[in-house]
Design an enzyme around this catalytic site. Structure first.
Site, PDB file in Angstrom:
ATOM      1  CG  HIS A  58      10.777  -6.314   3.940  1.00 41.00           C
ATOM      2  ND1 HIS A  58      10.326  -7.559   3.555  1.00 41.00           N
ATOM      3  CD2 HIS A  58       9.678  -5.544   4.052  1.00 41.00           C
ATOM      4  CE1 HIS A  58       9.019  -7.529   3.431  1.00 41.00           C
ATOM      5  NE2 HIS A  58       8.586  -6.315   3.742  1.00 41.00           N
ATOM      6  CB  SER A  95       6.575  -7.594   0.396  1.00 37.93           C
ATOM      7  OG  SER A  95       5.505  -6.686   0.466  1.00 37.93           O
ATOM      8  CG  HIS A 128       3.782 -10.719  -3.075  1.00 36.40           C
ATOM      9  ND1 HIS A 128       2.619 -11.414  -3.298  1.00 36.40           N
ATOM     10  CD2 HIS A 128       3.389  -9.518  -2.566  1.00 36.40           C
ATOM     11  CE1 HIS A 128       1.578 -10.671  -2.919  1.00 36.40           C
ATOM     12  NE2 HIS A 128       2.024  -9.525  -2.466  1.00 36.40           N
ATOM     13  CB  CYS A 178       7.377  -3.808   6.550  1.00 37.46           C
ATOM     14  SG  CYS A 178       6.449  -3.723   4.998  1.00 37.46           S
ATOM     15  CB  CYS A 188       6.258  -8.551   5.181  1.00 34.62           C
ATOM     16  SG  CYS A 188       5.299  -7.430   4.137  1.00 34.62           S
TER      17      CYS A 188
HETATM   18  N1  LIG Z   1       2.662  -0.611  -0.272  1.00 39.39           N
HETATM   19  C1  LIG Z   1       3.513  -0.999   0.643  1.00 39.39           C
HETATM   20  O1  LIG Z   1       4.371  -0.219   1.115  1.00 39.39           O
HETATM   21  C2  LIG Z   1       3.461  -2.390   1.189  1.00 39.39           C
HETATM   22  C3  LIG Z   1       4.208  -2.738   2.322  1.00 39.39           C
HETATM   23  C4  LIG Z   1       4.034  -3.998   2.881  1.00 39.39           C
HETATM   24  C5  LIG Z   1       3.201  -4.923   2.282  1.00 39.39           C
HETATM   25  N2  LIG Z   1       2.543  -4.579   1.151  1.00 39.39           N
HETATM   26  C6  LIG Z   1       1.604  -5.510   0.501  1.00 39.39           C
HETATM   27  O2  LIG Z   1       0.390  -5.495   1.247  1.00 39.39           O
HETATM   28  C7  LIG Z   1      -0.302  -6.728   1.044  1.00 39.39           C
HETATM   29  C8  LIG Z   1      -0.728  -7.312   2.390  1.00 39.39           C
HETATM   30  O3  LIG Z   1       0.394  -7.712   3.152  1.00 39.39           O
HETATM   31  P1  LIG Z   1       0.224  -8.554   4.510  1.00 39.39           P
HETATM   32  O4  LIG Z   1       1.596  -8.895   4.962  1.00 39.39           O
HETATM   33  O5  LIG Z   1      -0.725  -7.881   5.420  1.00 39.39           O
HETATM   34  O6  LIG Z   1      -0.478  -9.879   3.918  1.00 39.39           O
HETATM   35  P2  LIG Z   1      -1.224 -11.098   4.633  1.00 39.39           P
HETATM   36  O7  LIG Z   1      -1.052 -12.285   3.741  1.00 39.39           O
HETATM   37  O8  LIG Z   1      -0.818 -11.222   6.062  1.00 39.39           O
HETATM   38  O9  LIG Z   1      -2.764 -10.630   4.625  1.00 39.39           O
HETATM   39  C9  LIG Z   1      -3.565 -10.645   3.467  1.00 39.39           C
HETATM   40  C10 LIG Z   1      -5.017 -10.858   3.917  1.00 39.39           C
HETATM   41  O10 LIG Z   1      -5.855 -10.737   2.748  1.00 39.39           O
HETATM   42  C11 LIG Z   1      -6.866 -11.729   2.808  1.00 39.39           C
HETATM   43  N3  LIG Z   1      -7.355 -11.993   1.453  1.00 39.39           N
HETATM   44  C12 LIG Z   1      -6.728 -12.687   0.460  1.00 39.39           C
HETATM   45  N4  LIG Z   1      -7.512 -12.674  -0.648  1.00 39.39           N
HETATM   46  C13 LIG Z   1      -8.621 -11.968  -0.353  1.00 39.39           C
HETATM   47  C14 LIG Z   1      -9.795 -11.592  -1.088  1.00 39.39           C
HETATM   48  N5  LIG Z   1      -9.963 -11.973  -2.352  1.00 39.39           N
HETATM   49  N6  LIG Z   1     -10.741 -10.857  -0.456  1.00 39.39           N
HETATM   50  C15 LIG Z   1     -10.595 -10.466   0.843  1.00 39.39           C
HETATM   51  N7  LIG Z   1      -9.499 -10.786   1.581  1.00 39.39           N
HETATM   52  C16 LIG Z   1      -8.533 -11.520   1.002  1.00 39.39           C
HETATM   53  C17 LIG Z   1      -6.178 -12.931   3.470  1.00 39.39           C
HETATM   54  O11 LIG Z   1      -7.131 -13.837   4.040  1.00 39.39           O
HETATM   55  C18 LIG Z   1      -5.290 -12.241   4.515  1.00 39.39           C
HETATM   56  O12 LIG Z   1      -5.976 -12.092   5.755  1.00 39.39           O
HETATM   57  C19 LIG Z   1       0.661  -7.605   0.241  1.00 39.39           C
HETATM   58  O13 LIG Z   1       0.339  -7.522  -1.135  1.00 39.39           O
HETATM   59  C20 LIG Z   1       2.013  -6.961   0.501  1.00 39.39           C
HETATM   60  O14 LIG Z   1       2.946  -7.258  -0.517  1.00 39.39           O
HETATM   61  C21 LIG Z   1       2.632  -3.335   0.605  1.00 39.39           C
HETATM   62 ZN   LIG Z   2       6.714  -5.651   3.986  1.00 38.63          ZN
END
Ligand SMILES: NC(=O)c1ccc[n+]([C@@H]2O[C@H](COP(=O)([O-])OP(=O)(O)OC[C@H]3O[C@@H](n4cnc5c(N)ncnc54)[C@H](O)[C@@H]3O)[C@@H](O)[C@H]2O)c1
Ligand SMILES: [Zn+2]
Ligand SMILES: [Zn+2]
Length: 381
Positions: free
Chosen positions: A71, A49, A52, A178, A47
């Site tokens: 996680h 996160s 990060h 997640c 993930c």
């Molecule tokens: N709120 C929550 O409960 C929770 C839970 C899990 C993950 N998250 C967060 O969600 C986010 C996404 O997680 P993920 O695992 O899907 O990430 P990921 O890296 O798999 O996907 C991110 C996507 O965003 C795109 N991207 C990056 N910069 C961009 C921009 N400027 N414009 C358009 N697209 C862009 C990338 O090309 C990629 O396809 C992360 O920040 C993660 O930490 C939050």
């Molecule tokens: Zn996550």
């Protein structure tokens, strides 16, 4: 061999320092104490996160290395500590980074799914008794998000675990831990997307793609999927997106400008930020309908990051809200999501881009840094 009550020696991916790759180590996992559960992890997916943290973006003074990330896992209970009644050895489980104690003010409320019981120790990388169950060459290793599933064995609080259907394939349903729940629930539970509405999802990793899937399930008429990686268009459309936009193709015009143009100045009913970037959060907010648009922030930024918006842009009724774990209460809802997958009502298979070995996880995180793929699932032997 009966391992209950004894330390277990096994393999894990350890983050020794922020901004360094994970290293693959032999660690010792202590037996579970009272109220704890030791799990044989069968599968765990990547993930952002976790990434990060590797990249130092979620570093907080209280988060300490060395630690074991992960996680989004699923596994089988190996043994339980004193007083654990909800699960027993052999049960199939998904660890919950968002626990459910059923006792705290938040758990008792239907206004939130965010349990507050373990927050301080979990954020500090500790078990509820403020110690850890991992050591590597005699050195203390910290936990992460109460899960630490990039390890063959882990110990979690019994508040952070739920029992699932033993027939469910653990190398698939781990993503419910997640990514899938977070995006799908952001659309269904947090935004409450309505039938016939318009939606826009910024960022198409597993979180954004599952938000697309949630918008579709809720009956949205238009779903604009947005990513800087054009390769994401195909899978987004398969999951229900009606349009794809790449902000890089729009020249000098910001994406919210183009969205407003295309909607006759009205804007979108529901937008979702699934990247973790203050600039795209602003775009998602300004893309909303000025009177009733709801912008849901799912992406996570460094803890010091601020978001500034024009005050007049909110006064007519546009809403800005956040969503954690898709609004799902882990113990109540995760087993139901597993059942939905088993009944073919929830797609997970399309989110799994590749199966990898633990030792290949640094390369999988490299592809994630480049915005490629959705989820890479580590299958432990
Ligand atoms: N709120 C929550 O409960 C929770 C839970 C899990 C993950 N998250 C967060 O969600 C986010 C996404 O997680 P993920 O695992 O899907 O990430 P990921 O890296 O798999 O996907 C991110 C996507 O965003 C795109 N991207 C990056 N910069 C961009 C921009 N400027 N414009 C358009 N697209 C862009 C990338 O090309 C990629 O396809 C992360 O920040 C993660 O930490 C939050
Ligand atoms: Zn996550
Ligand atoms: Zn609680």
């Amino acid at each position: 061999m009966d391992t209950a009550g004894k330390p277990i020696t096994c393999k894990a991916a350890v983050l020794w320092e922020f901004n360094k790759p994970l290293s693959f180590e032999t660690i010792e996992v202590a037996p579970p104490k009272a109220g704890e559960v030791r799990i044989k992890v069968v599968a765990n997916s990547t993930c952002h996160s976790d990434l990060h943290v590797i990249d130092g973006a979620l570093w907080e003074k209280r988060m300490q290395c060395p630690l074991i990330l992960g996680h989004e896992g699923a596994g089988i209970v190996e043994s339980v500590g004193e007083g654990v009644t909800e699960v027993q050895a052999g049960d199939h489980v998904i660890p919950l980074w968002n626990p459910q104690c059923r006792e705290c003010e938040n758990c008792k409320s239907n206004k939130t799914n965010v349990c507050s019981k373990l927050r301080d120790t979990q954020n500090a990388g500790l078990m509820p008794d403020k110690t850890t169950r991992f050591t590597c060459n005699g050195k203390t290793v910290y936990h992460f998000m109460g899960c630490s599933t990039f390890s063959e064995y882990t110990v979690v609080s019994d508040l952070s675990i739920c029992k699932i259907n033993p027939e469910a394939p653990l190398d698939k349903v781990c993503v419910i831990g997640c990514g899938i729940s977070t995006g799908y629930g952001a659309a269904i539970n947090s935004a409450k997307v309505t039938e016939g509405s318009s939606c826009a999802v910024f960022g198409l990793g597993a979180v954004g793609l599952s938000a697309v899937m949630g918008c579709k399930a809720a009956g949205a008429k238009t779903i604009i999927a947005i990513d800087i990686n054009p390769d994401k268009a195909e899978i987004a459309k398969k999951l229900g997106a009606t349009d794809f936009m790449n902000p890089k193709d729009l020249g000098q015009i910001p994406i919210e400008g183009v969205i407003l143009q295309q909607t006759g100045g009205r804007g979108i009913d529901f937008t979702f930020e699934c990247i973790g970037n203050a600039a795209t959060m602003k775009s998602a907010f300004y893309s909303c309908h000025n009177a009733w648009g709801v912008c849901t922030i799912v992406g996570v930024t460094p803890p010091t990051q601020e978001l500034s918006i024009i005050t007049l842009a909110i006064v007519a009724g546009r809403k800005l809200q956040g969503s954690v774990f898709g609004g799902y209460k882990g113990k109540d809802d995760v087993p139901k999501l597993v059942e939905q997958y088993m009944n073919k009502e929830l797609n997970i298979d399309d989110f799994i881009s590749q199966n990898i070995k633990l030792e290949e996880v640094n390369e999988a995180f490299d592809t994630m840094r480049q915005g490629k793929l959705a989820r890479s699932v580590v299958k432990f032997e």
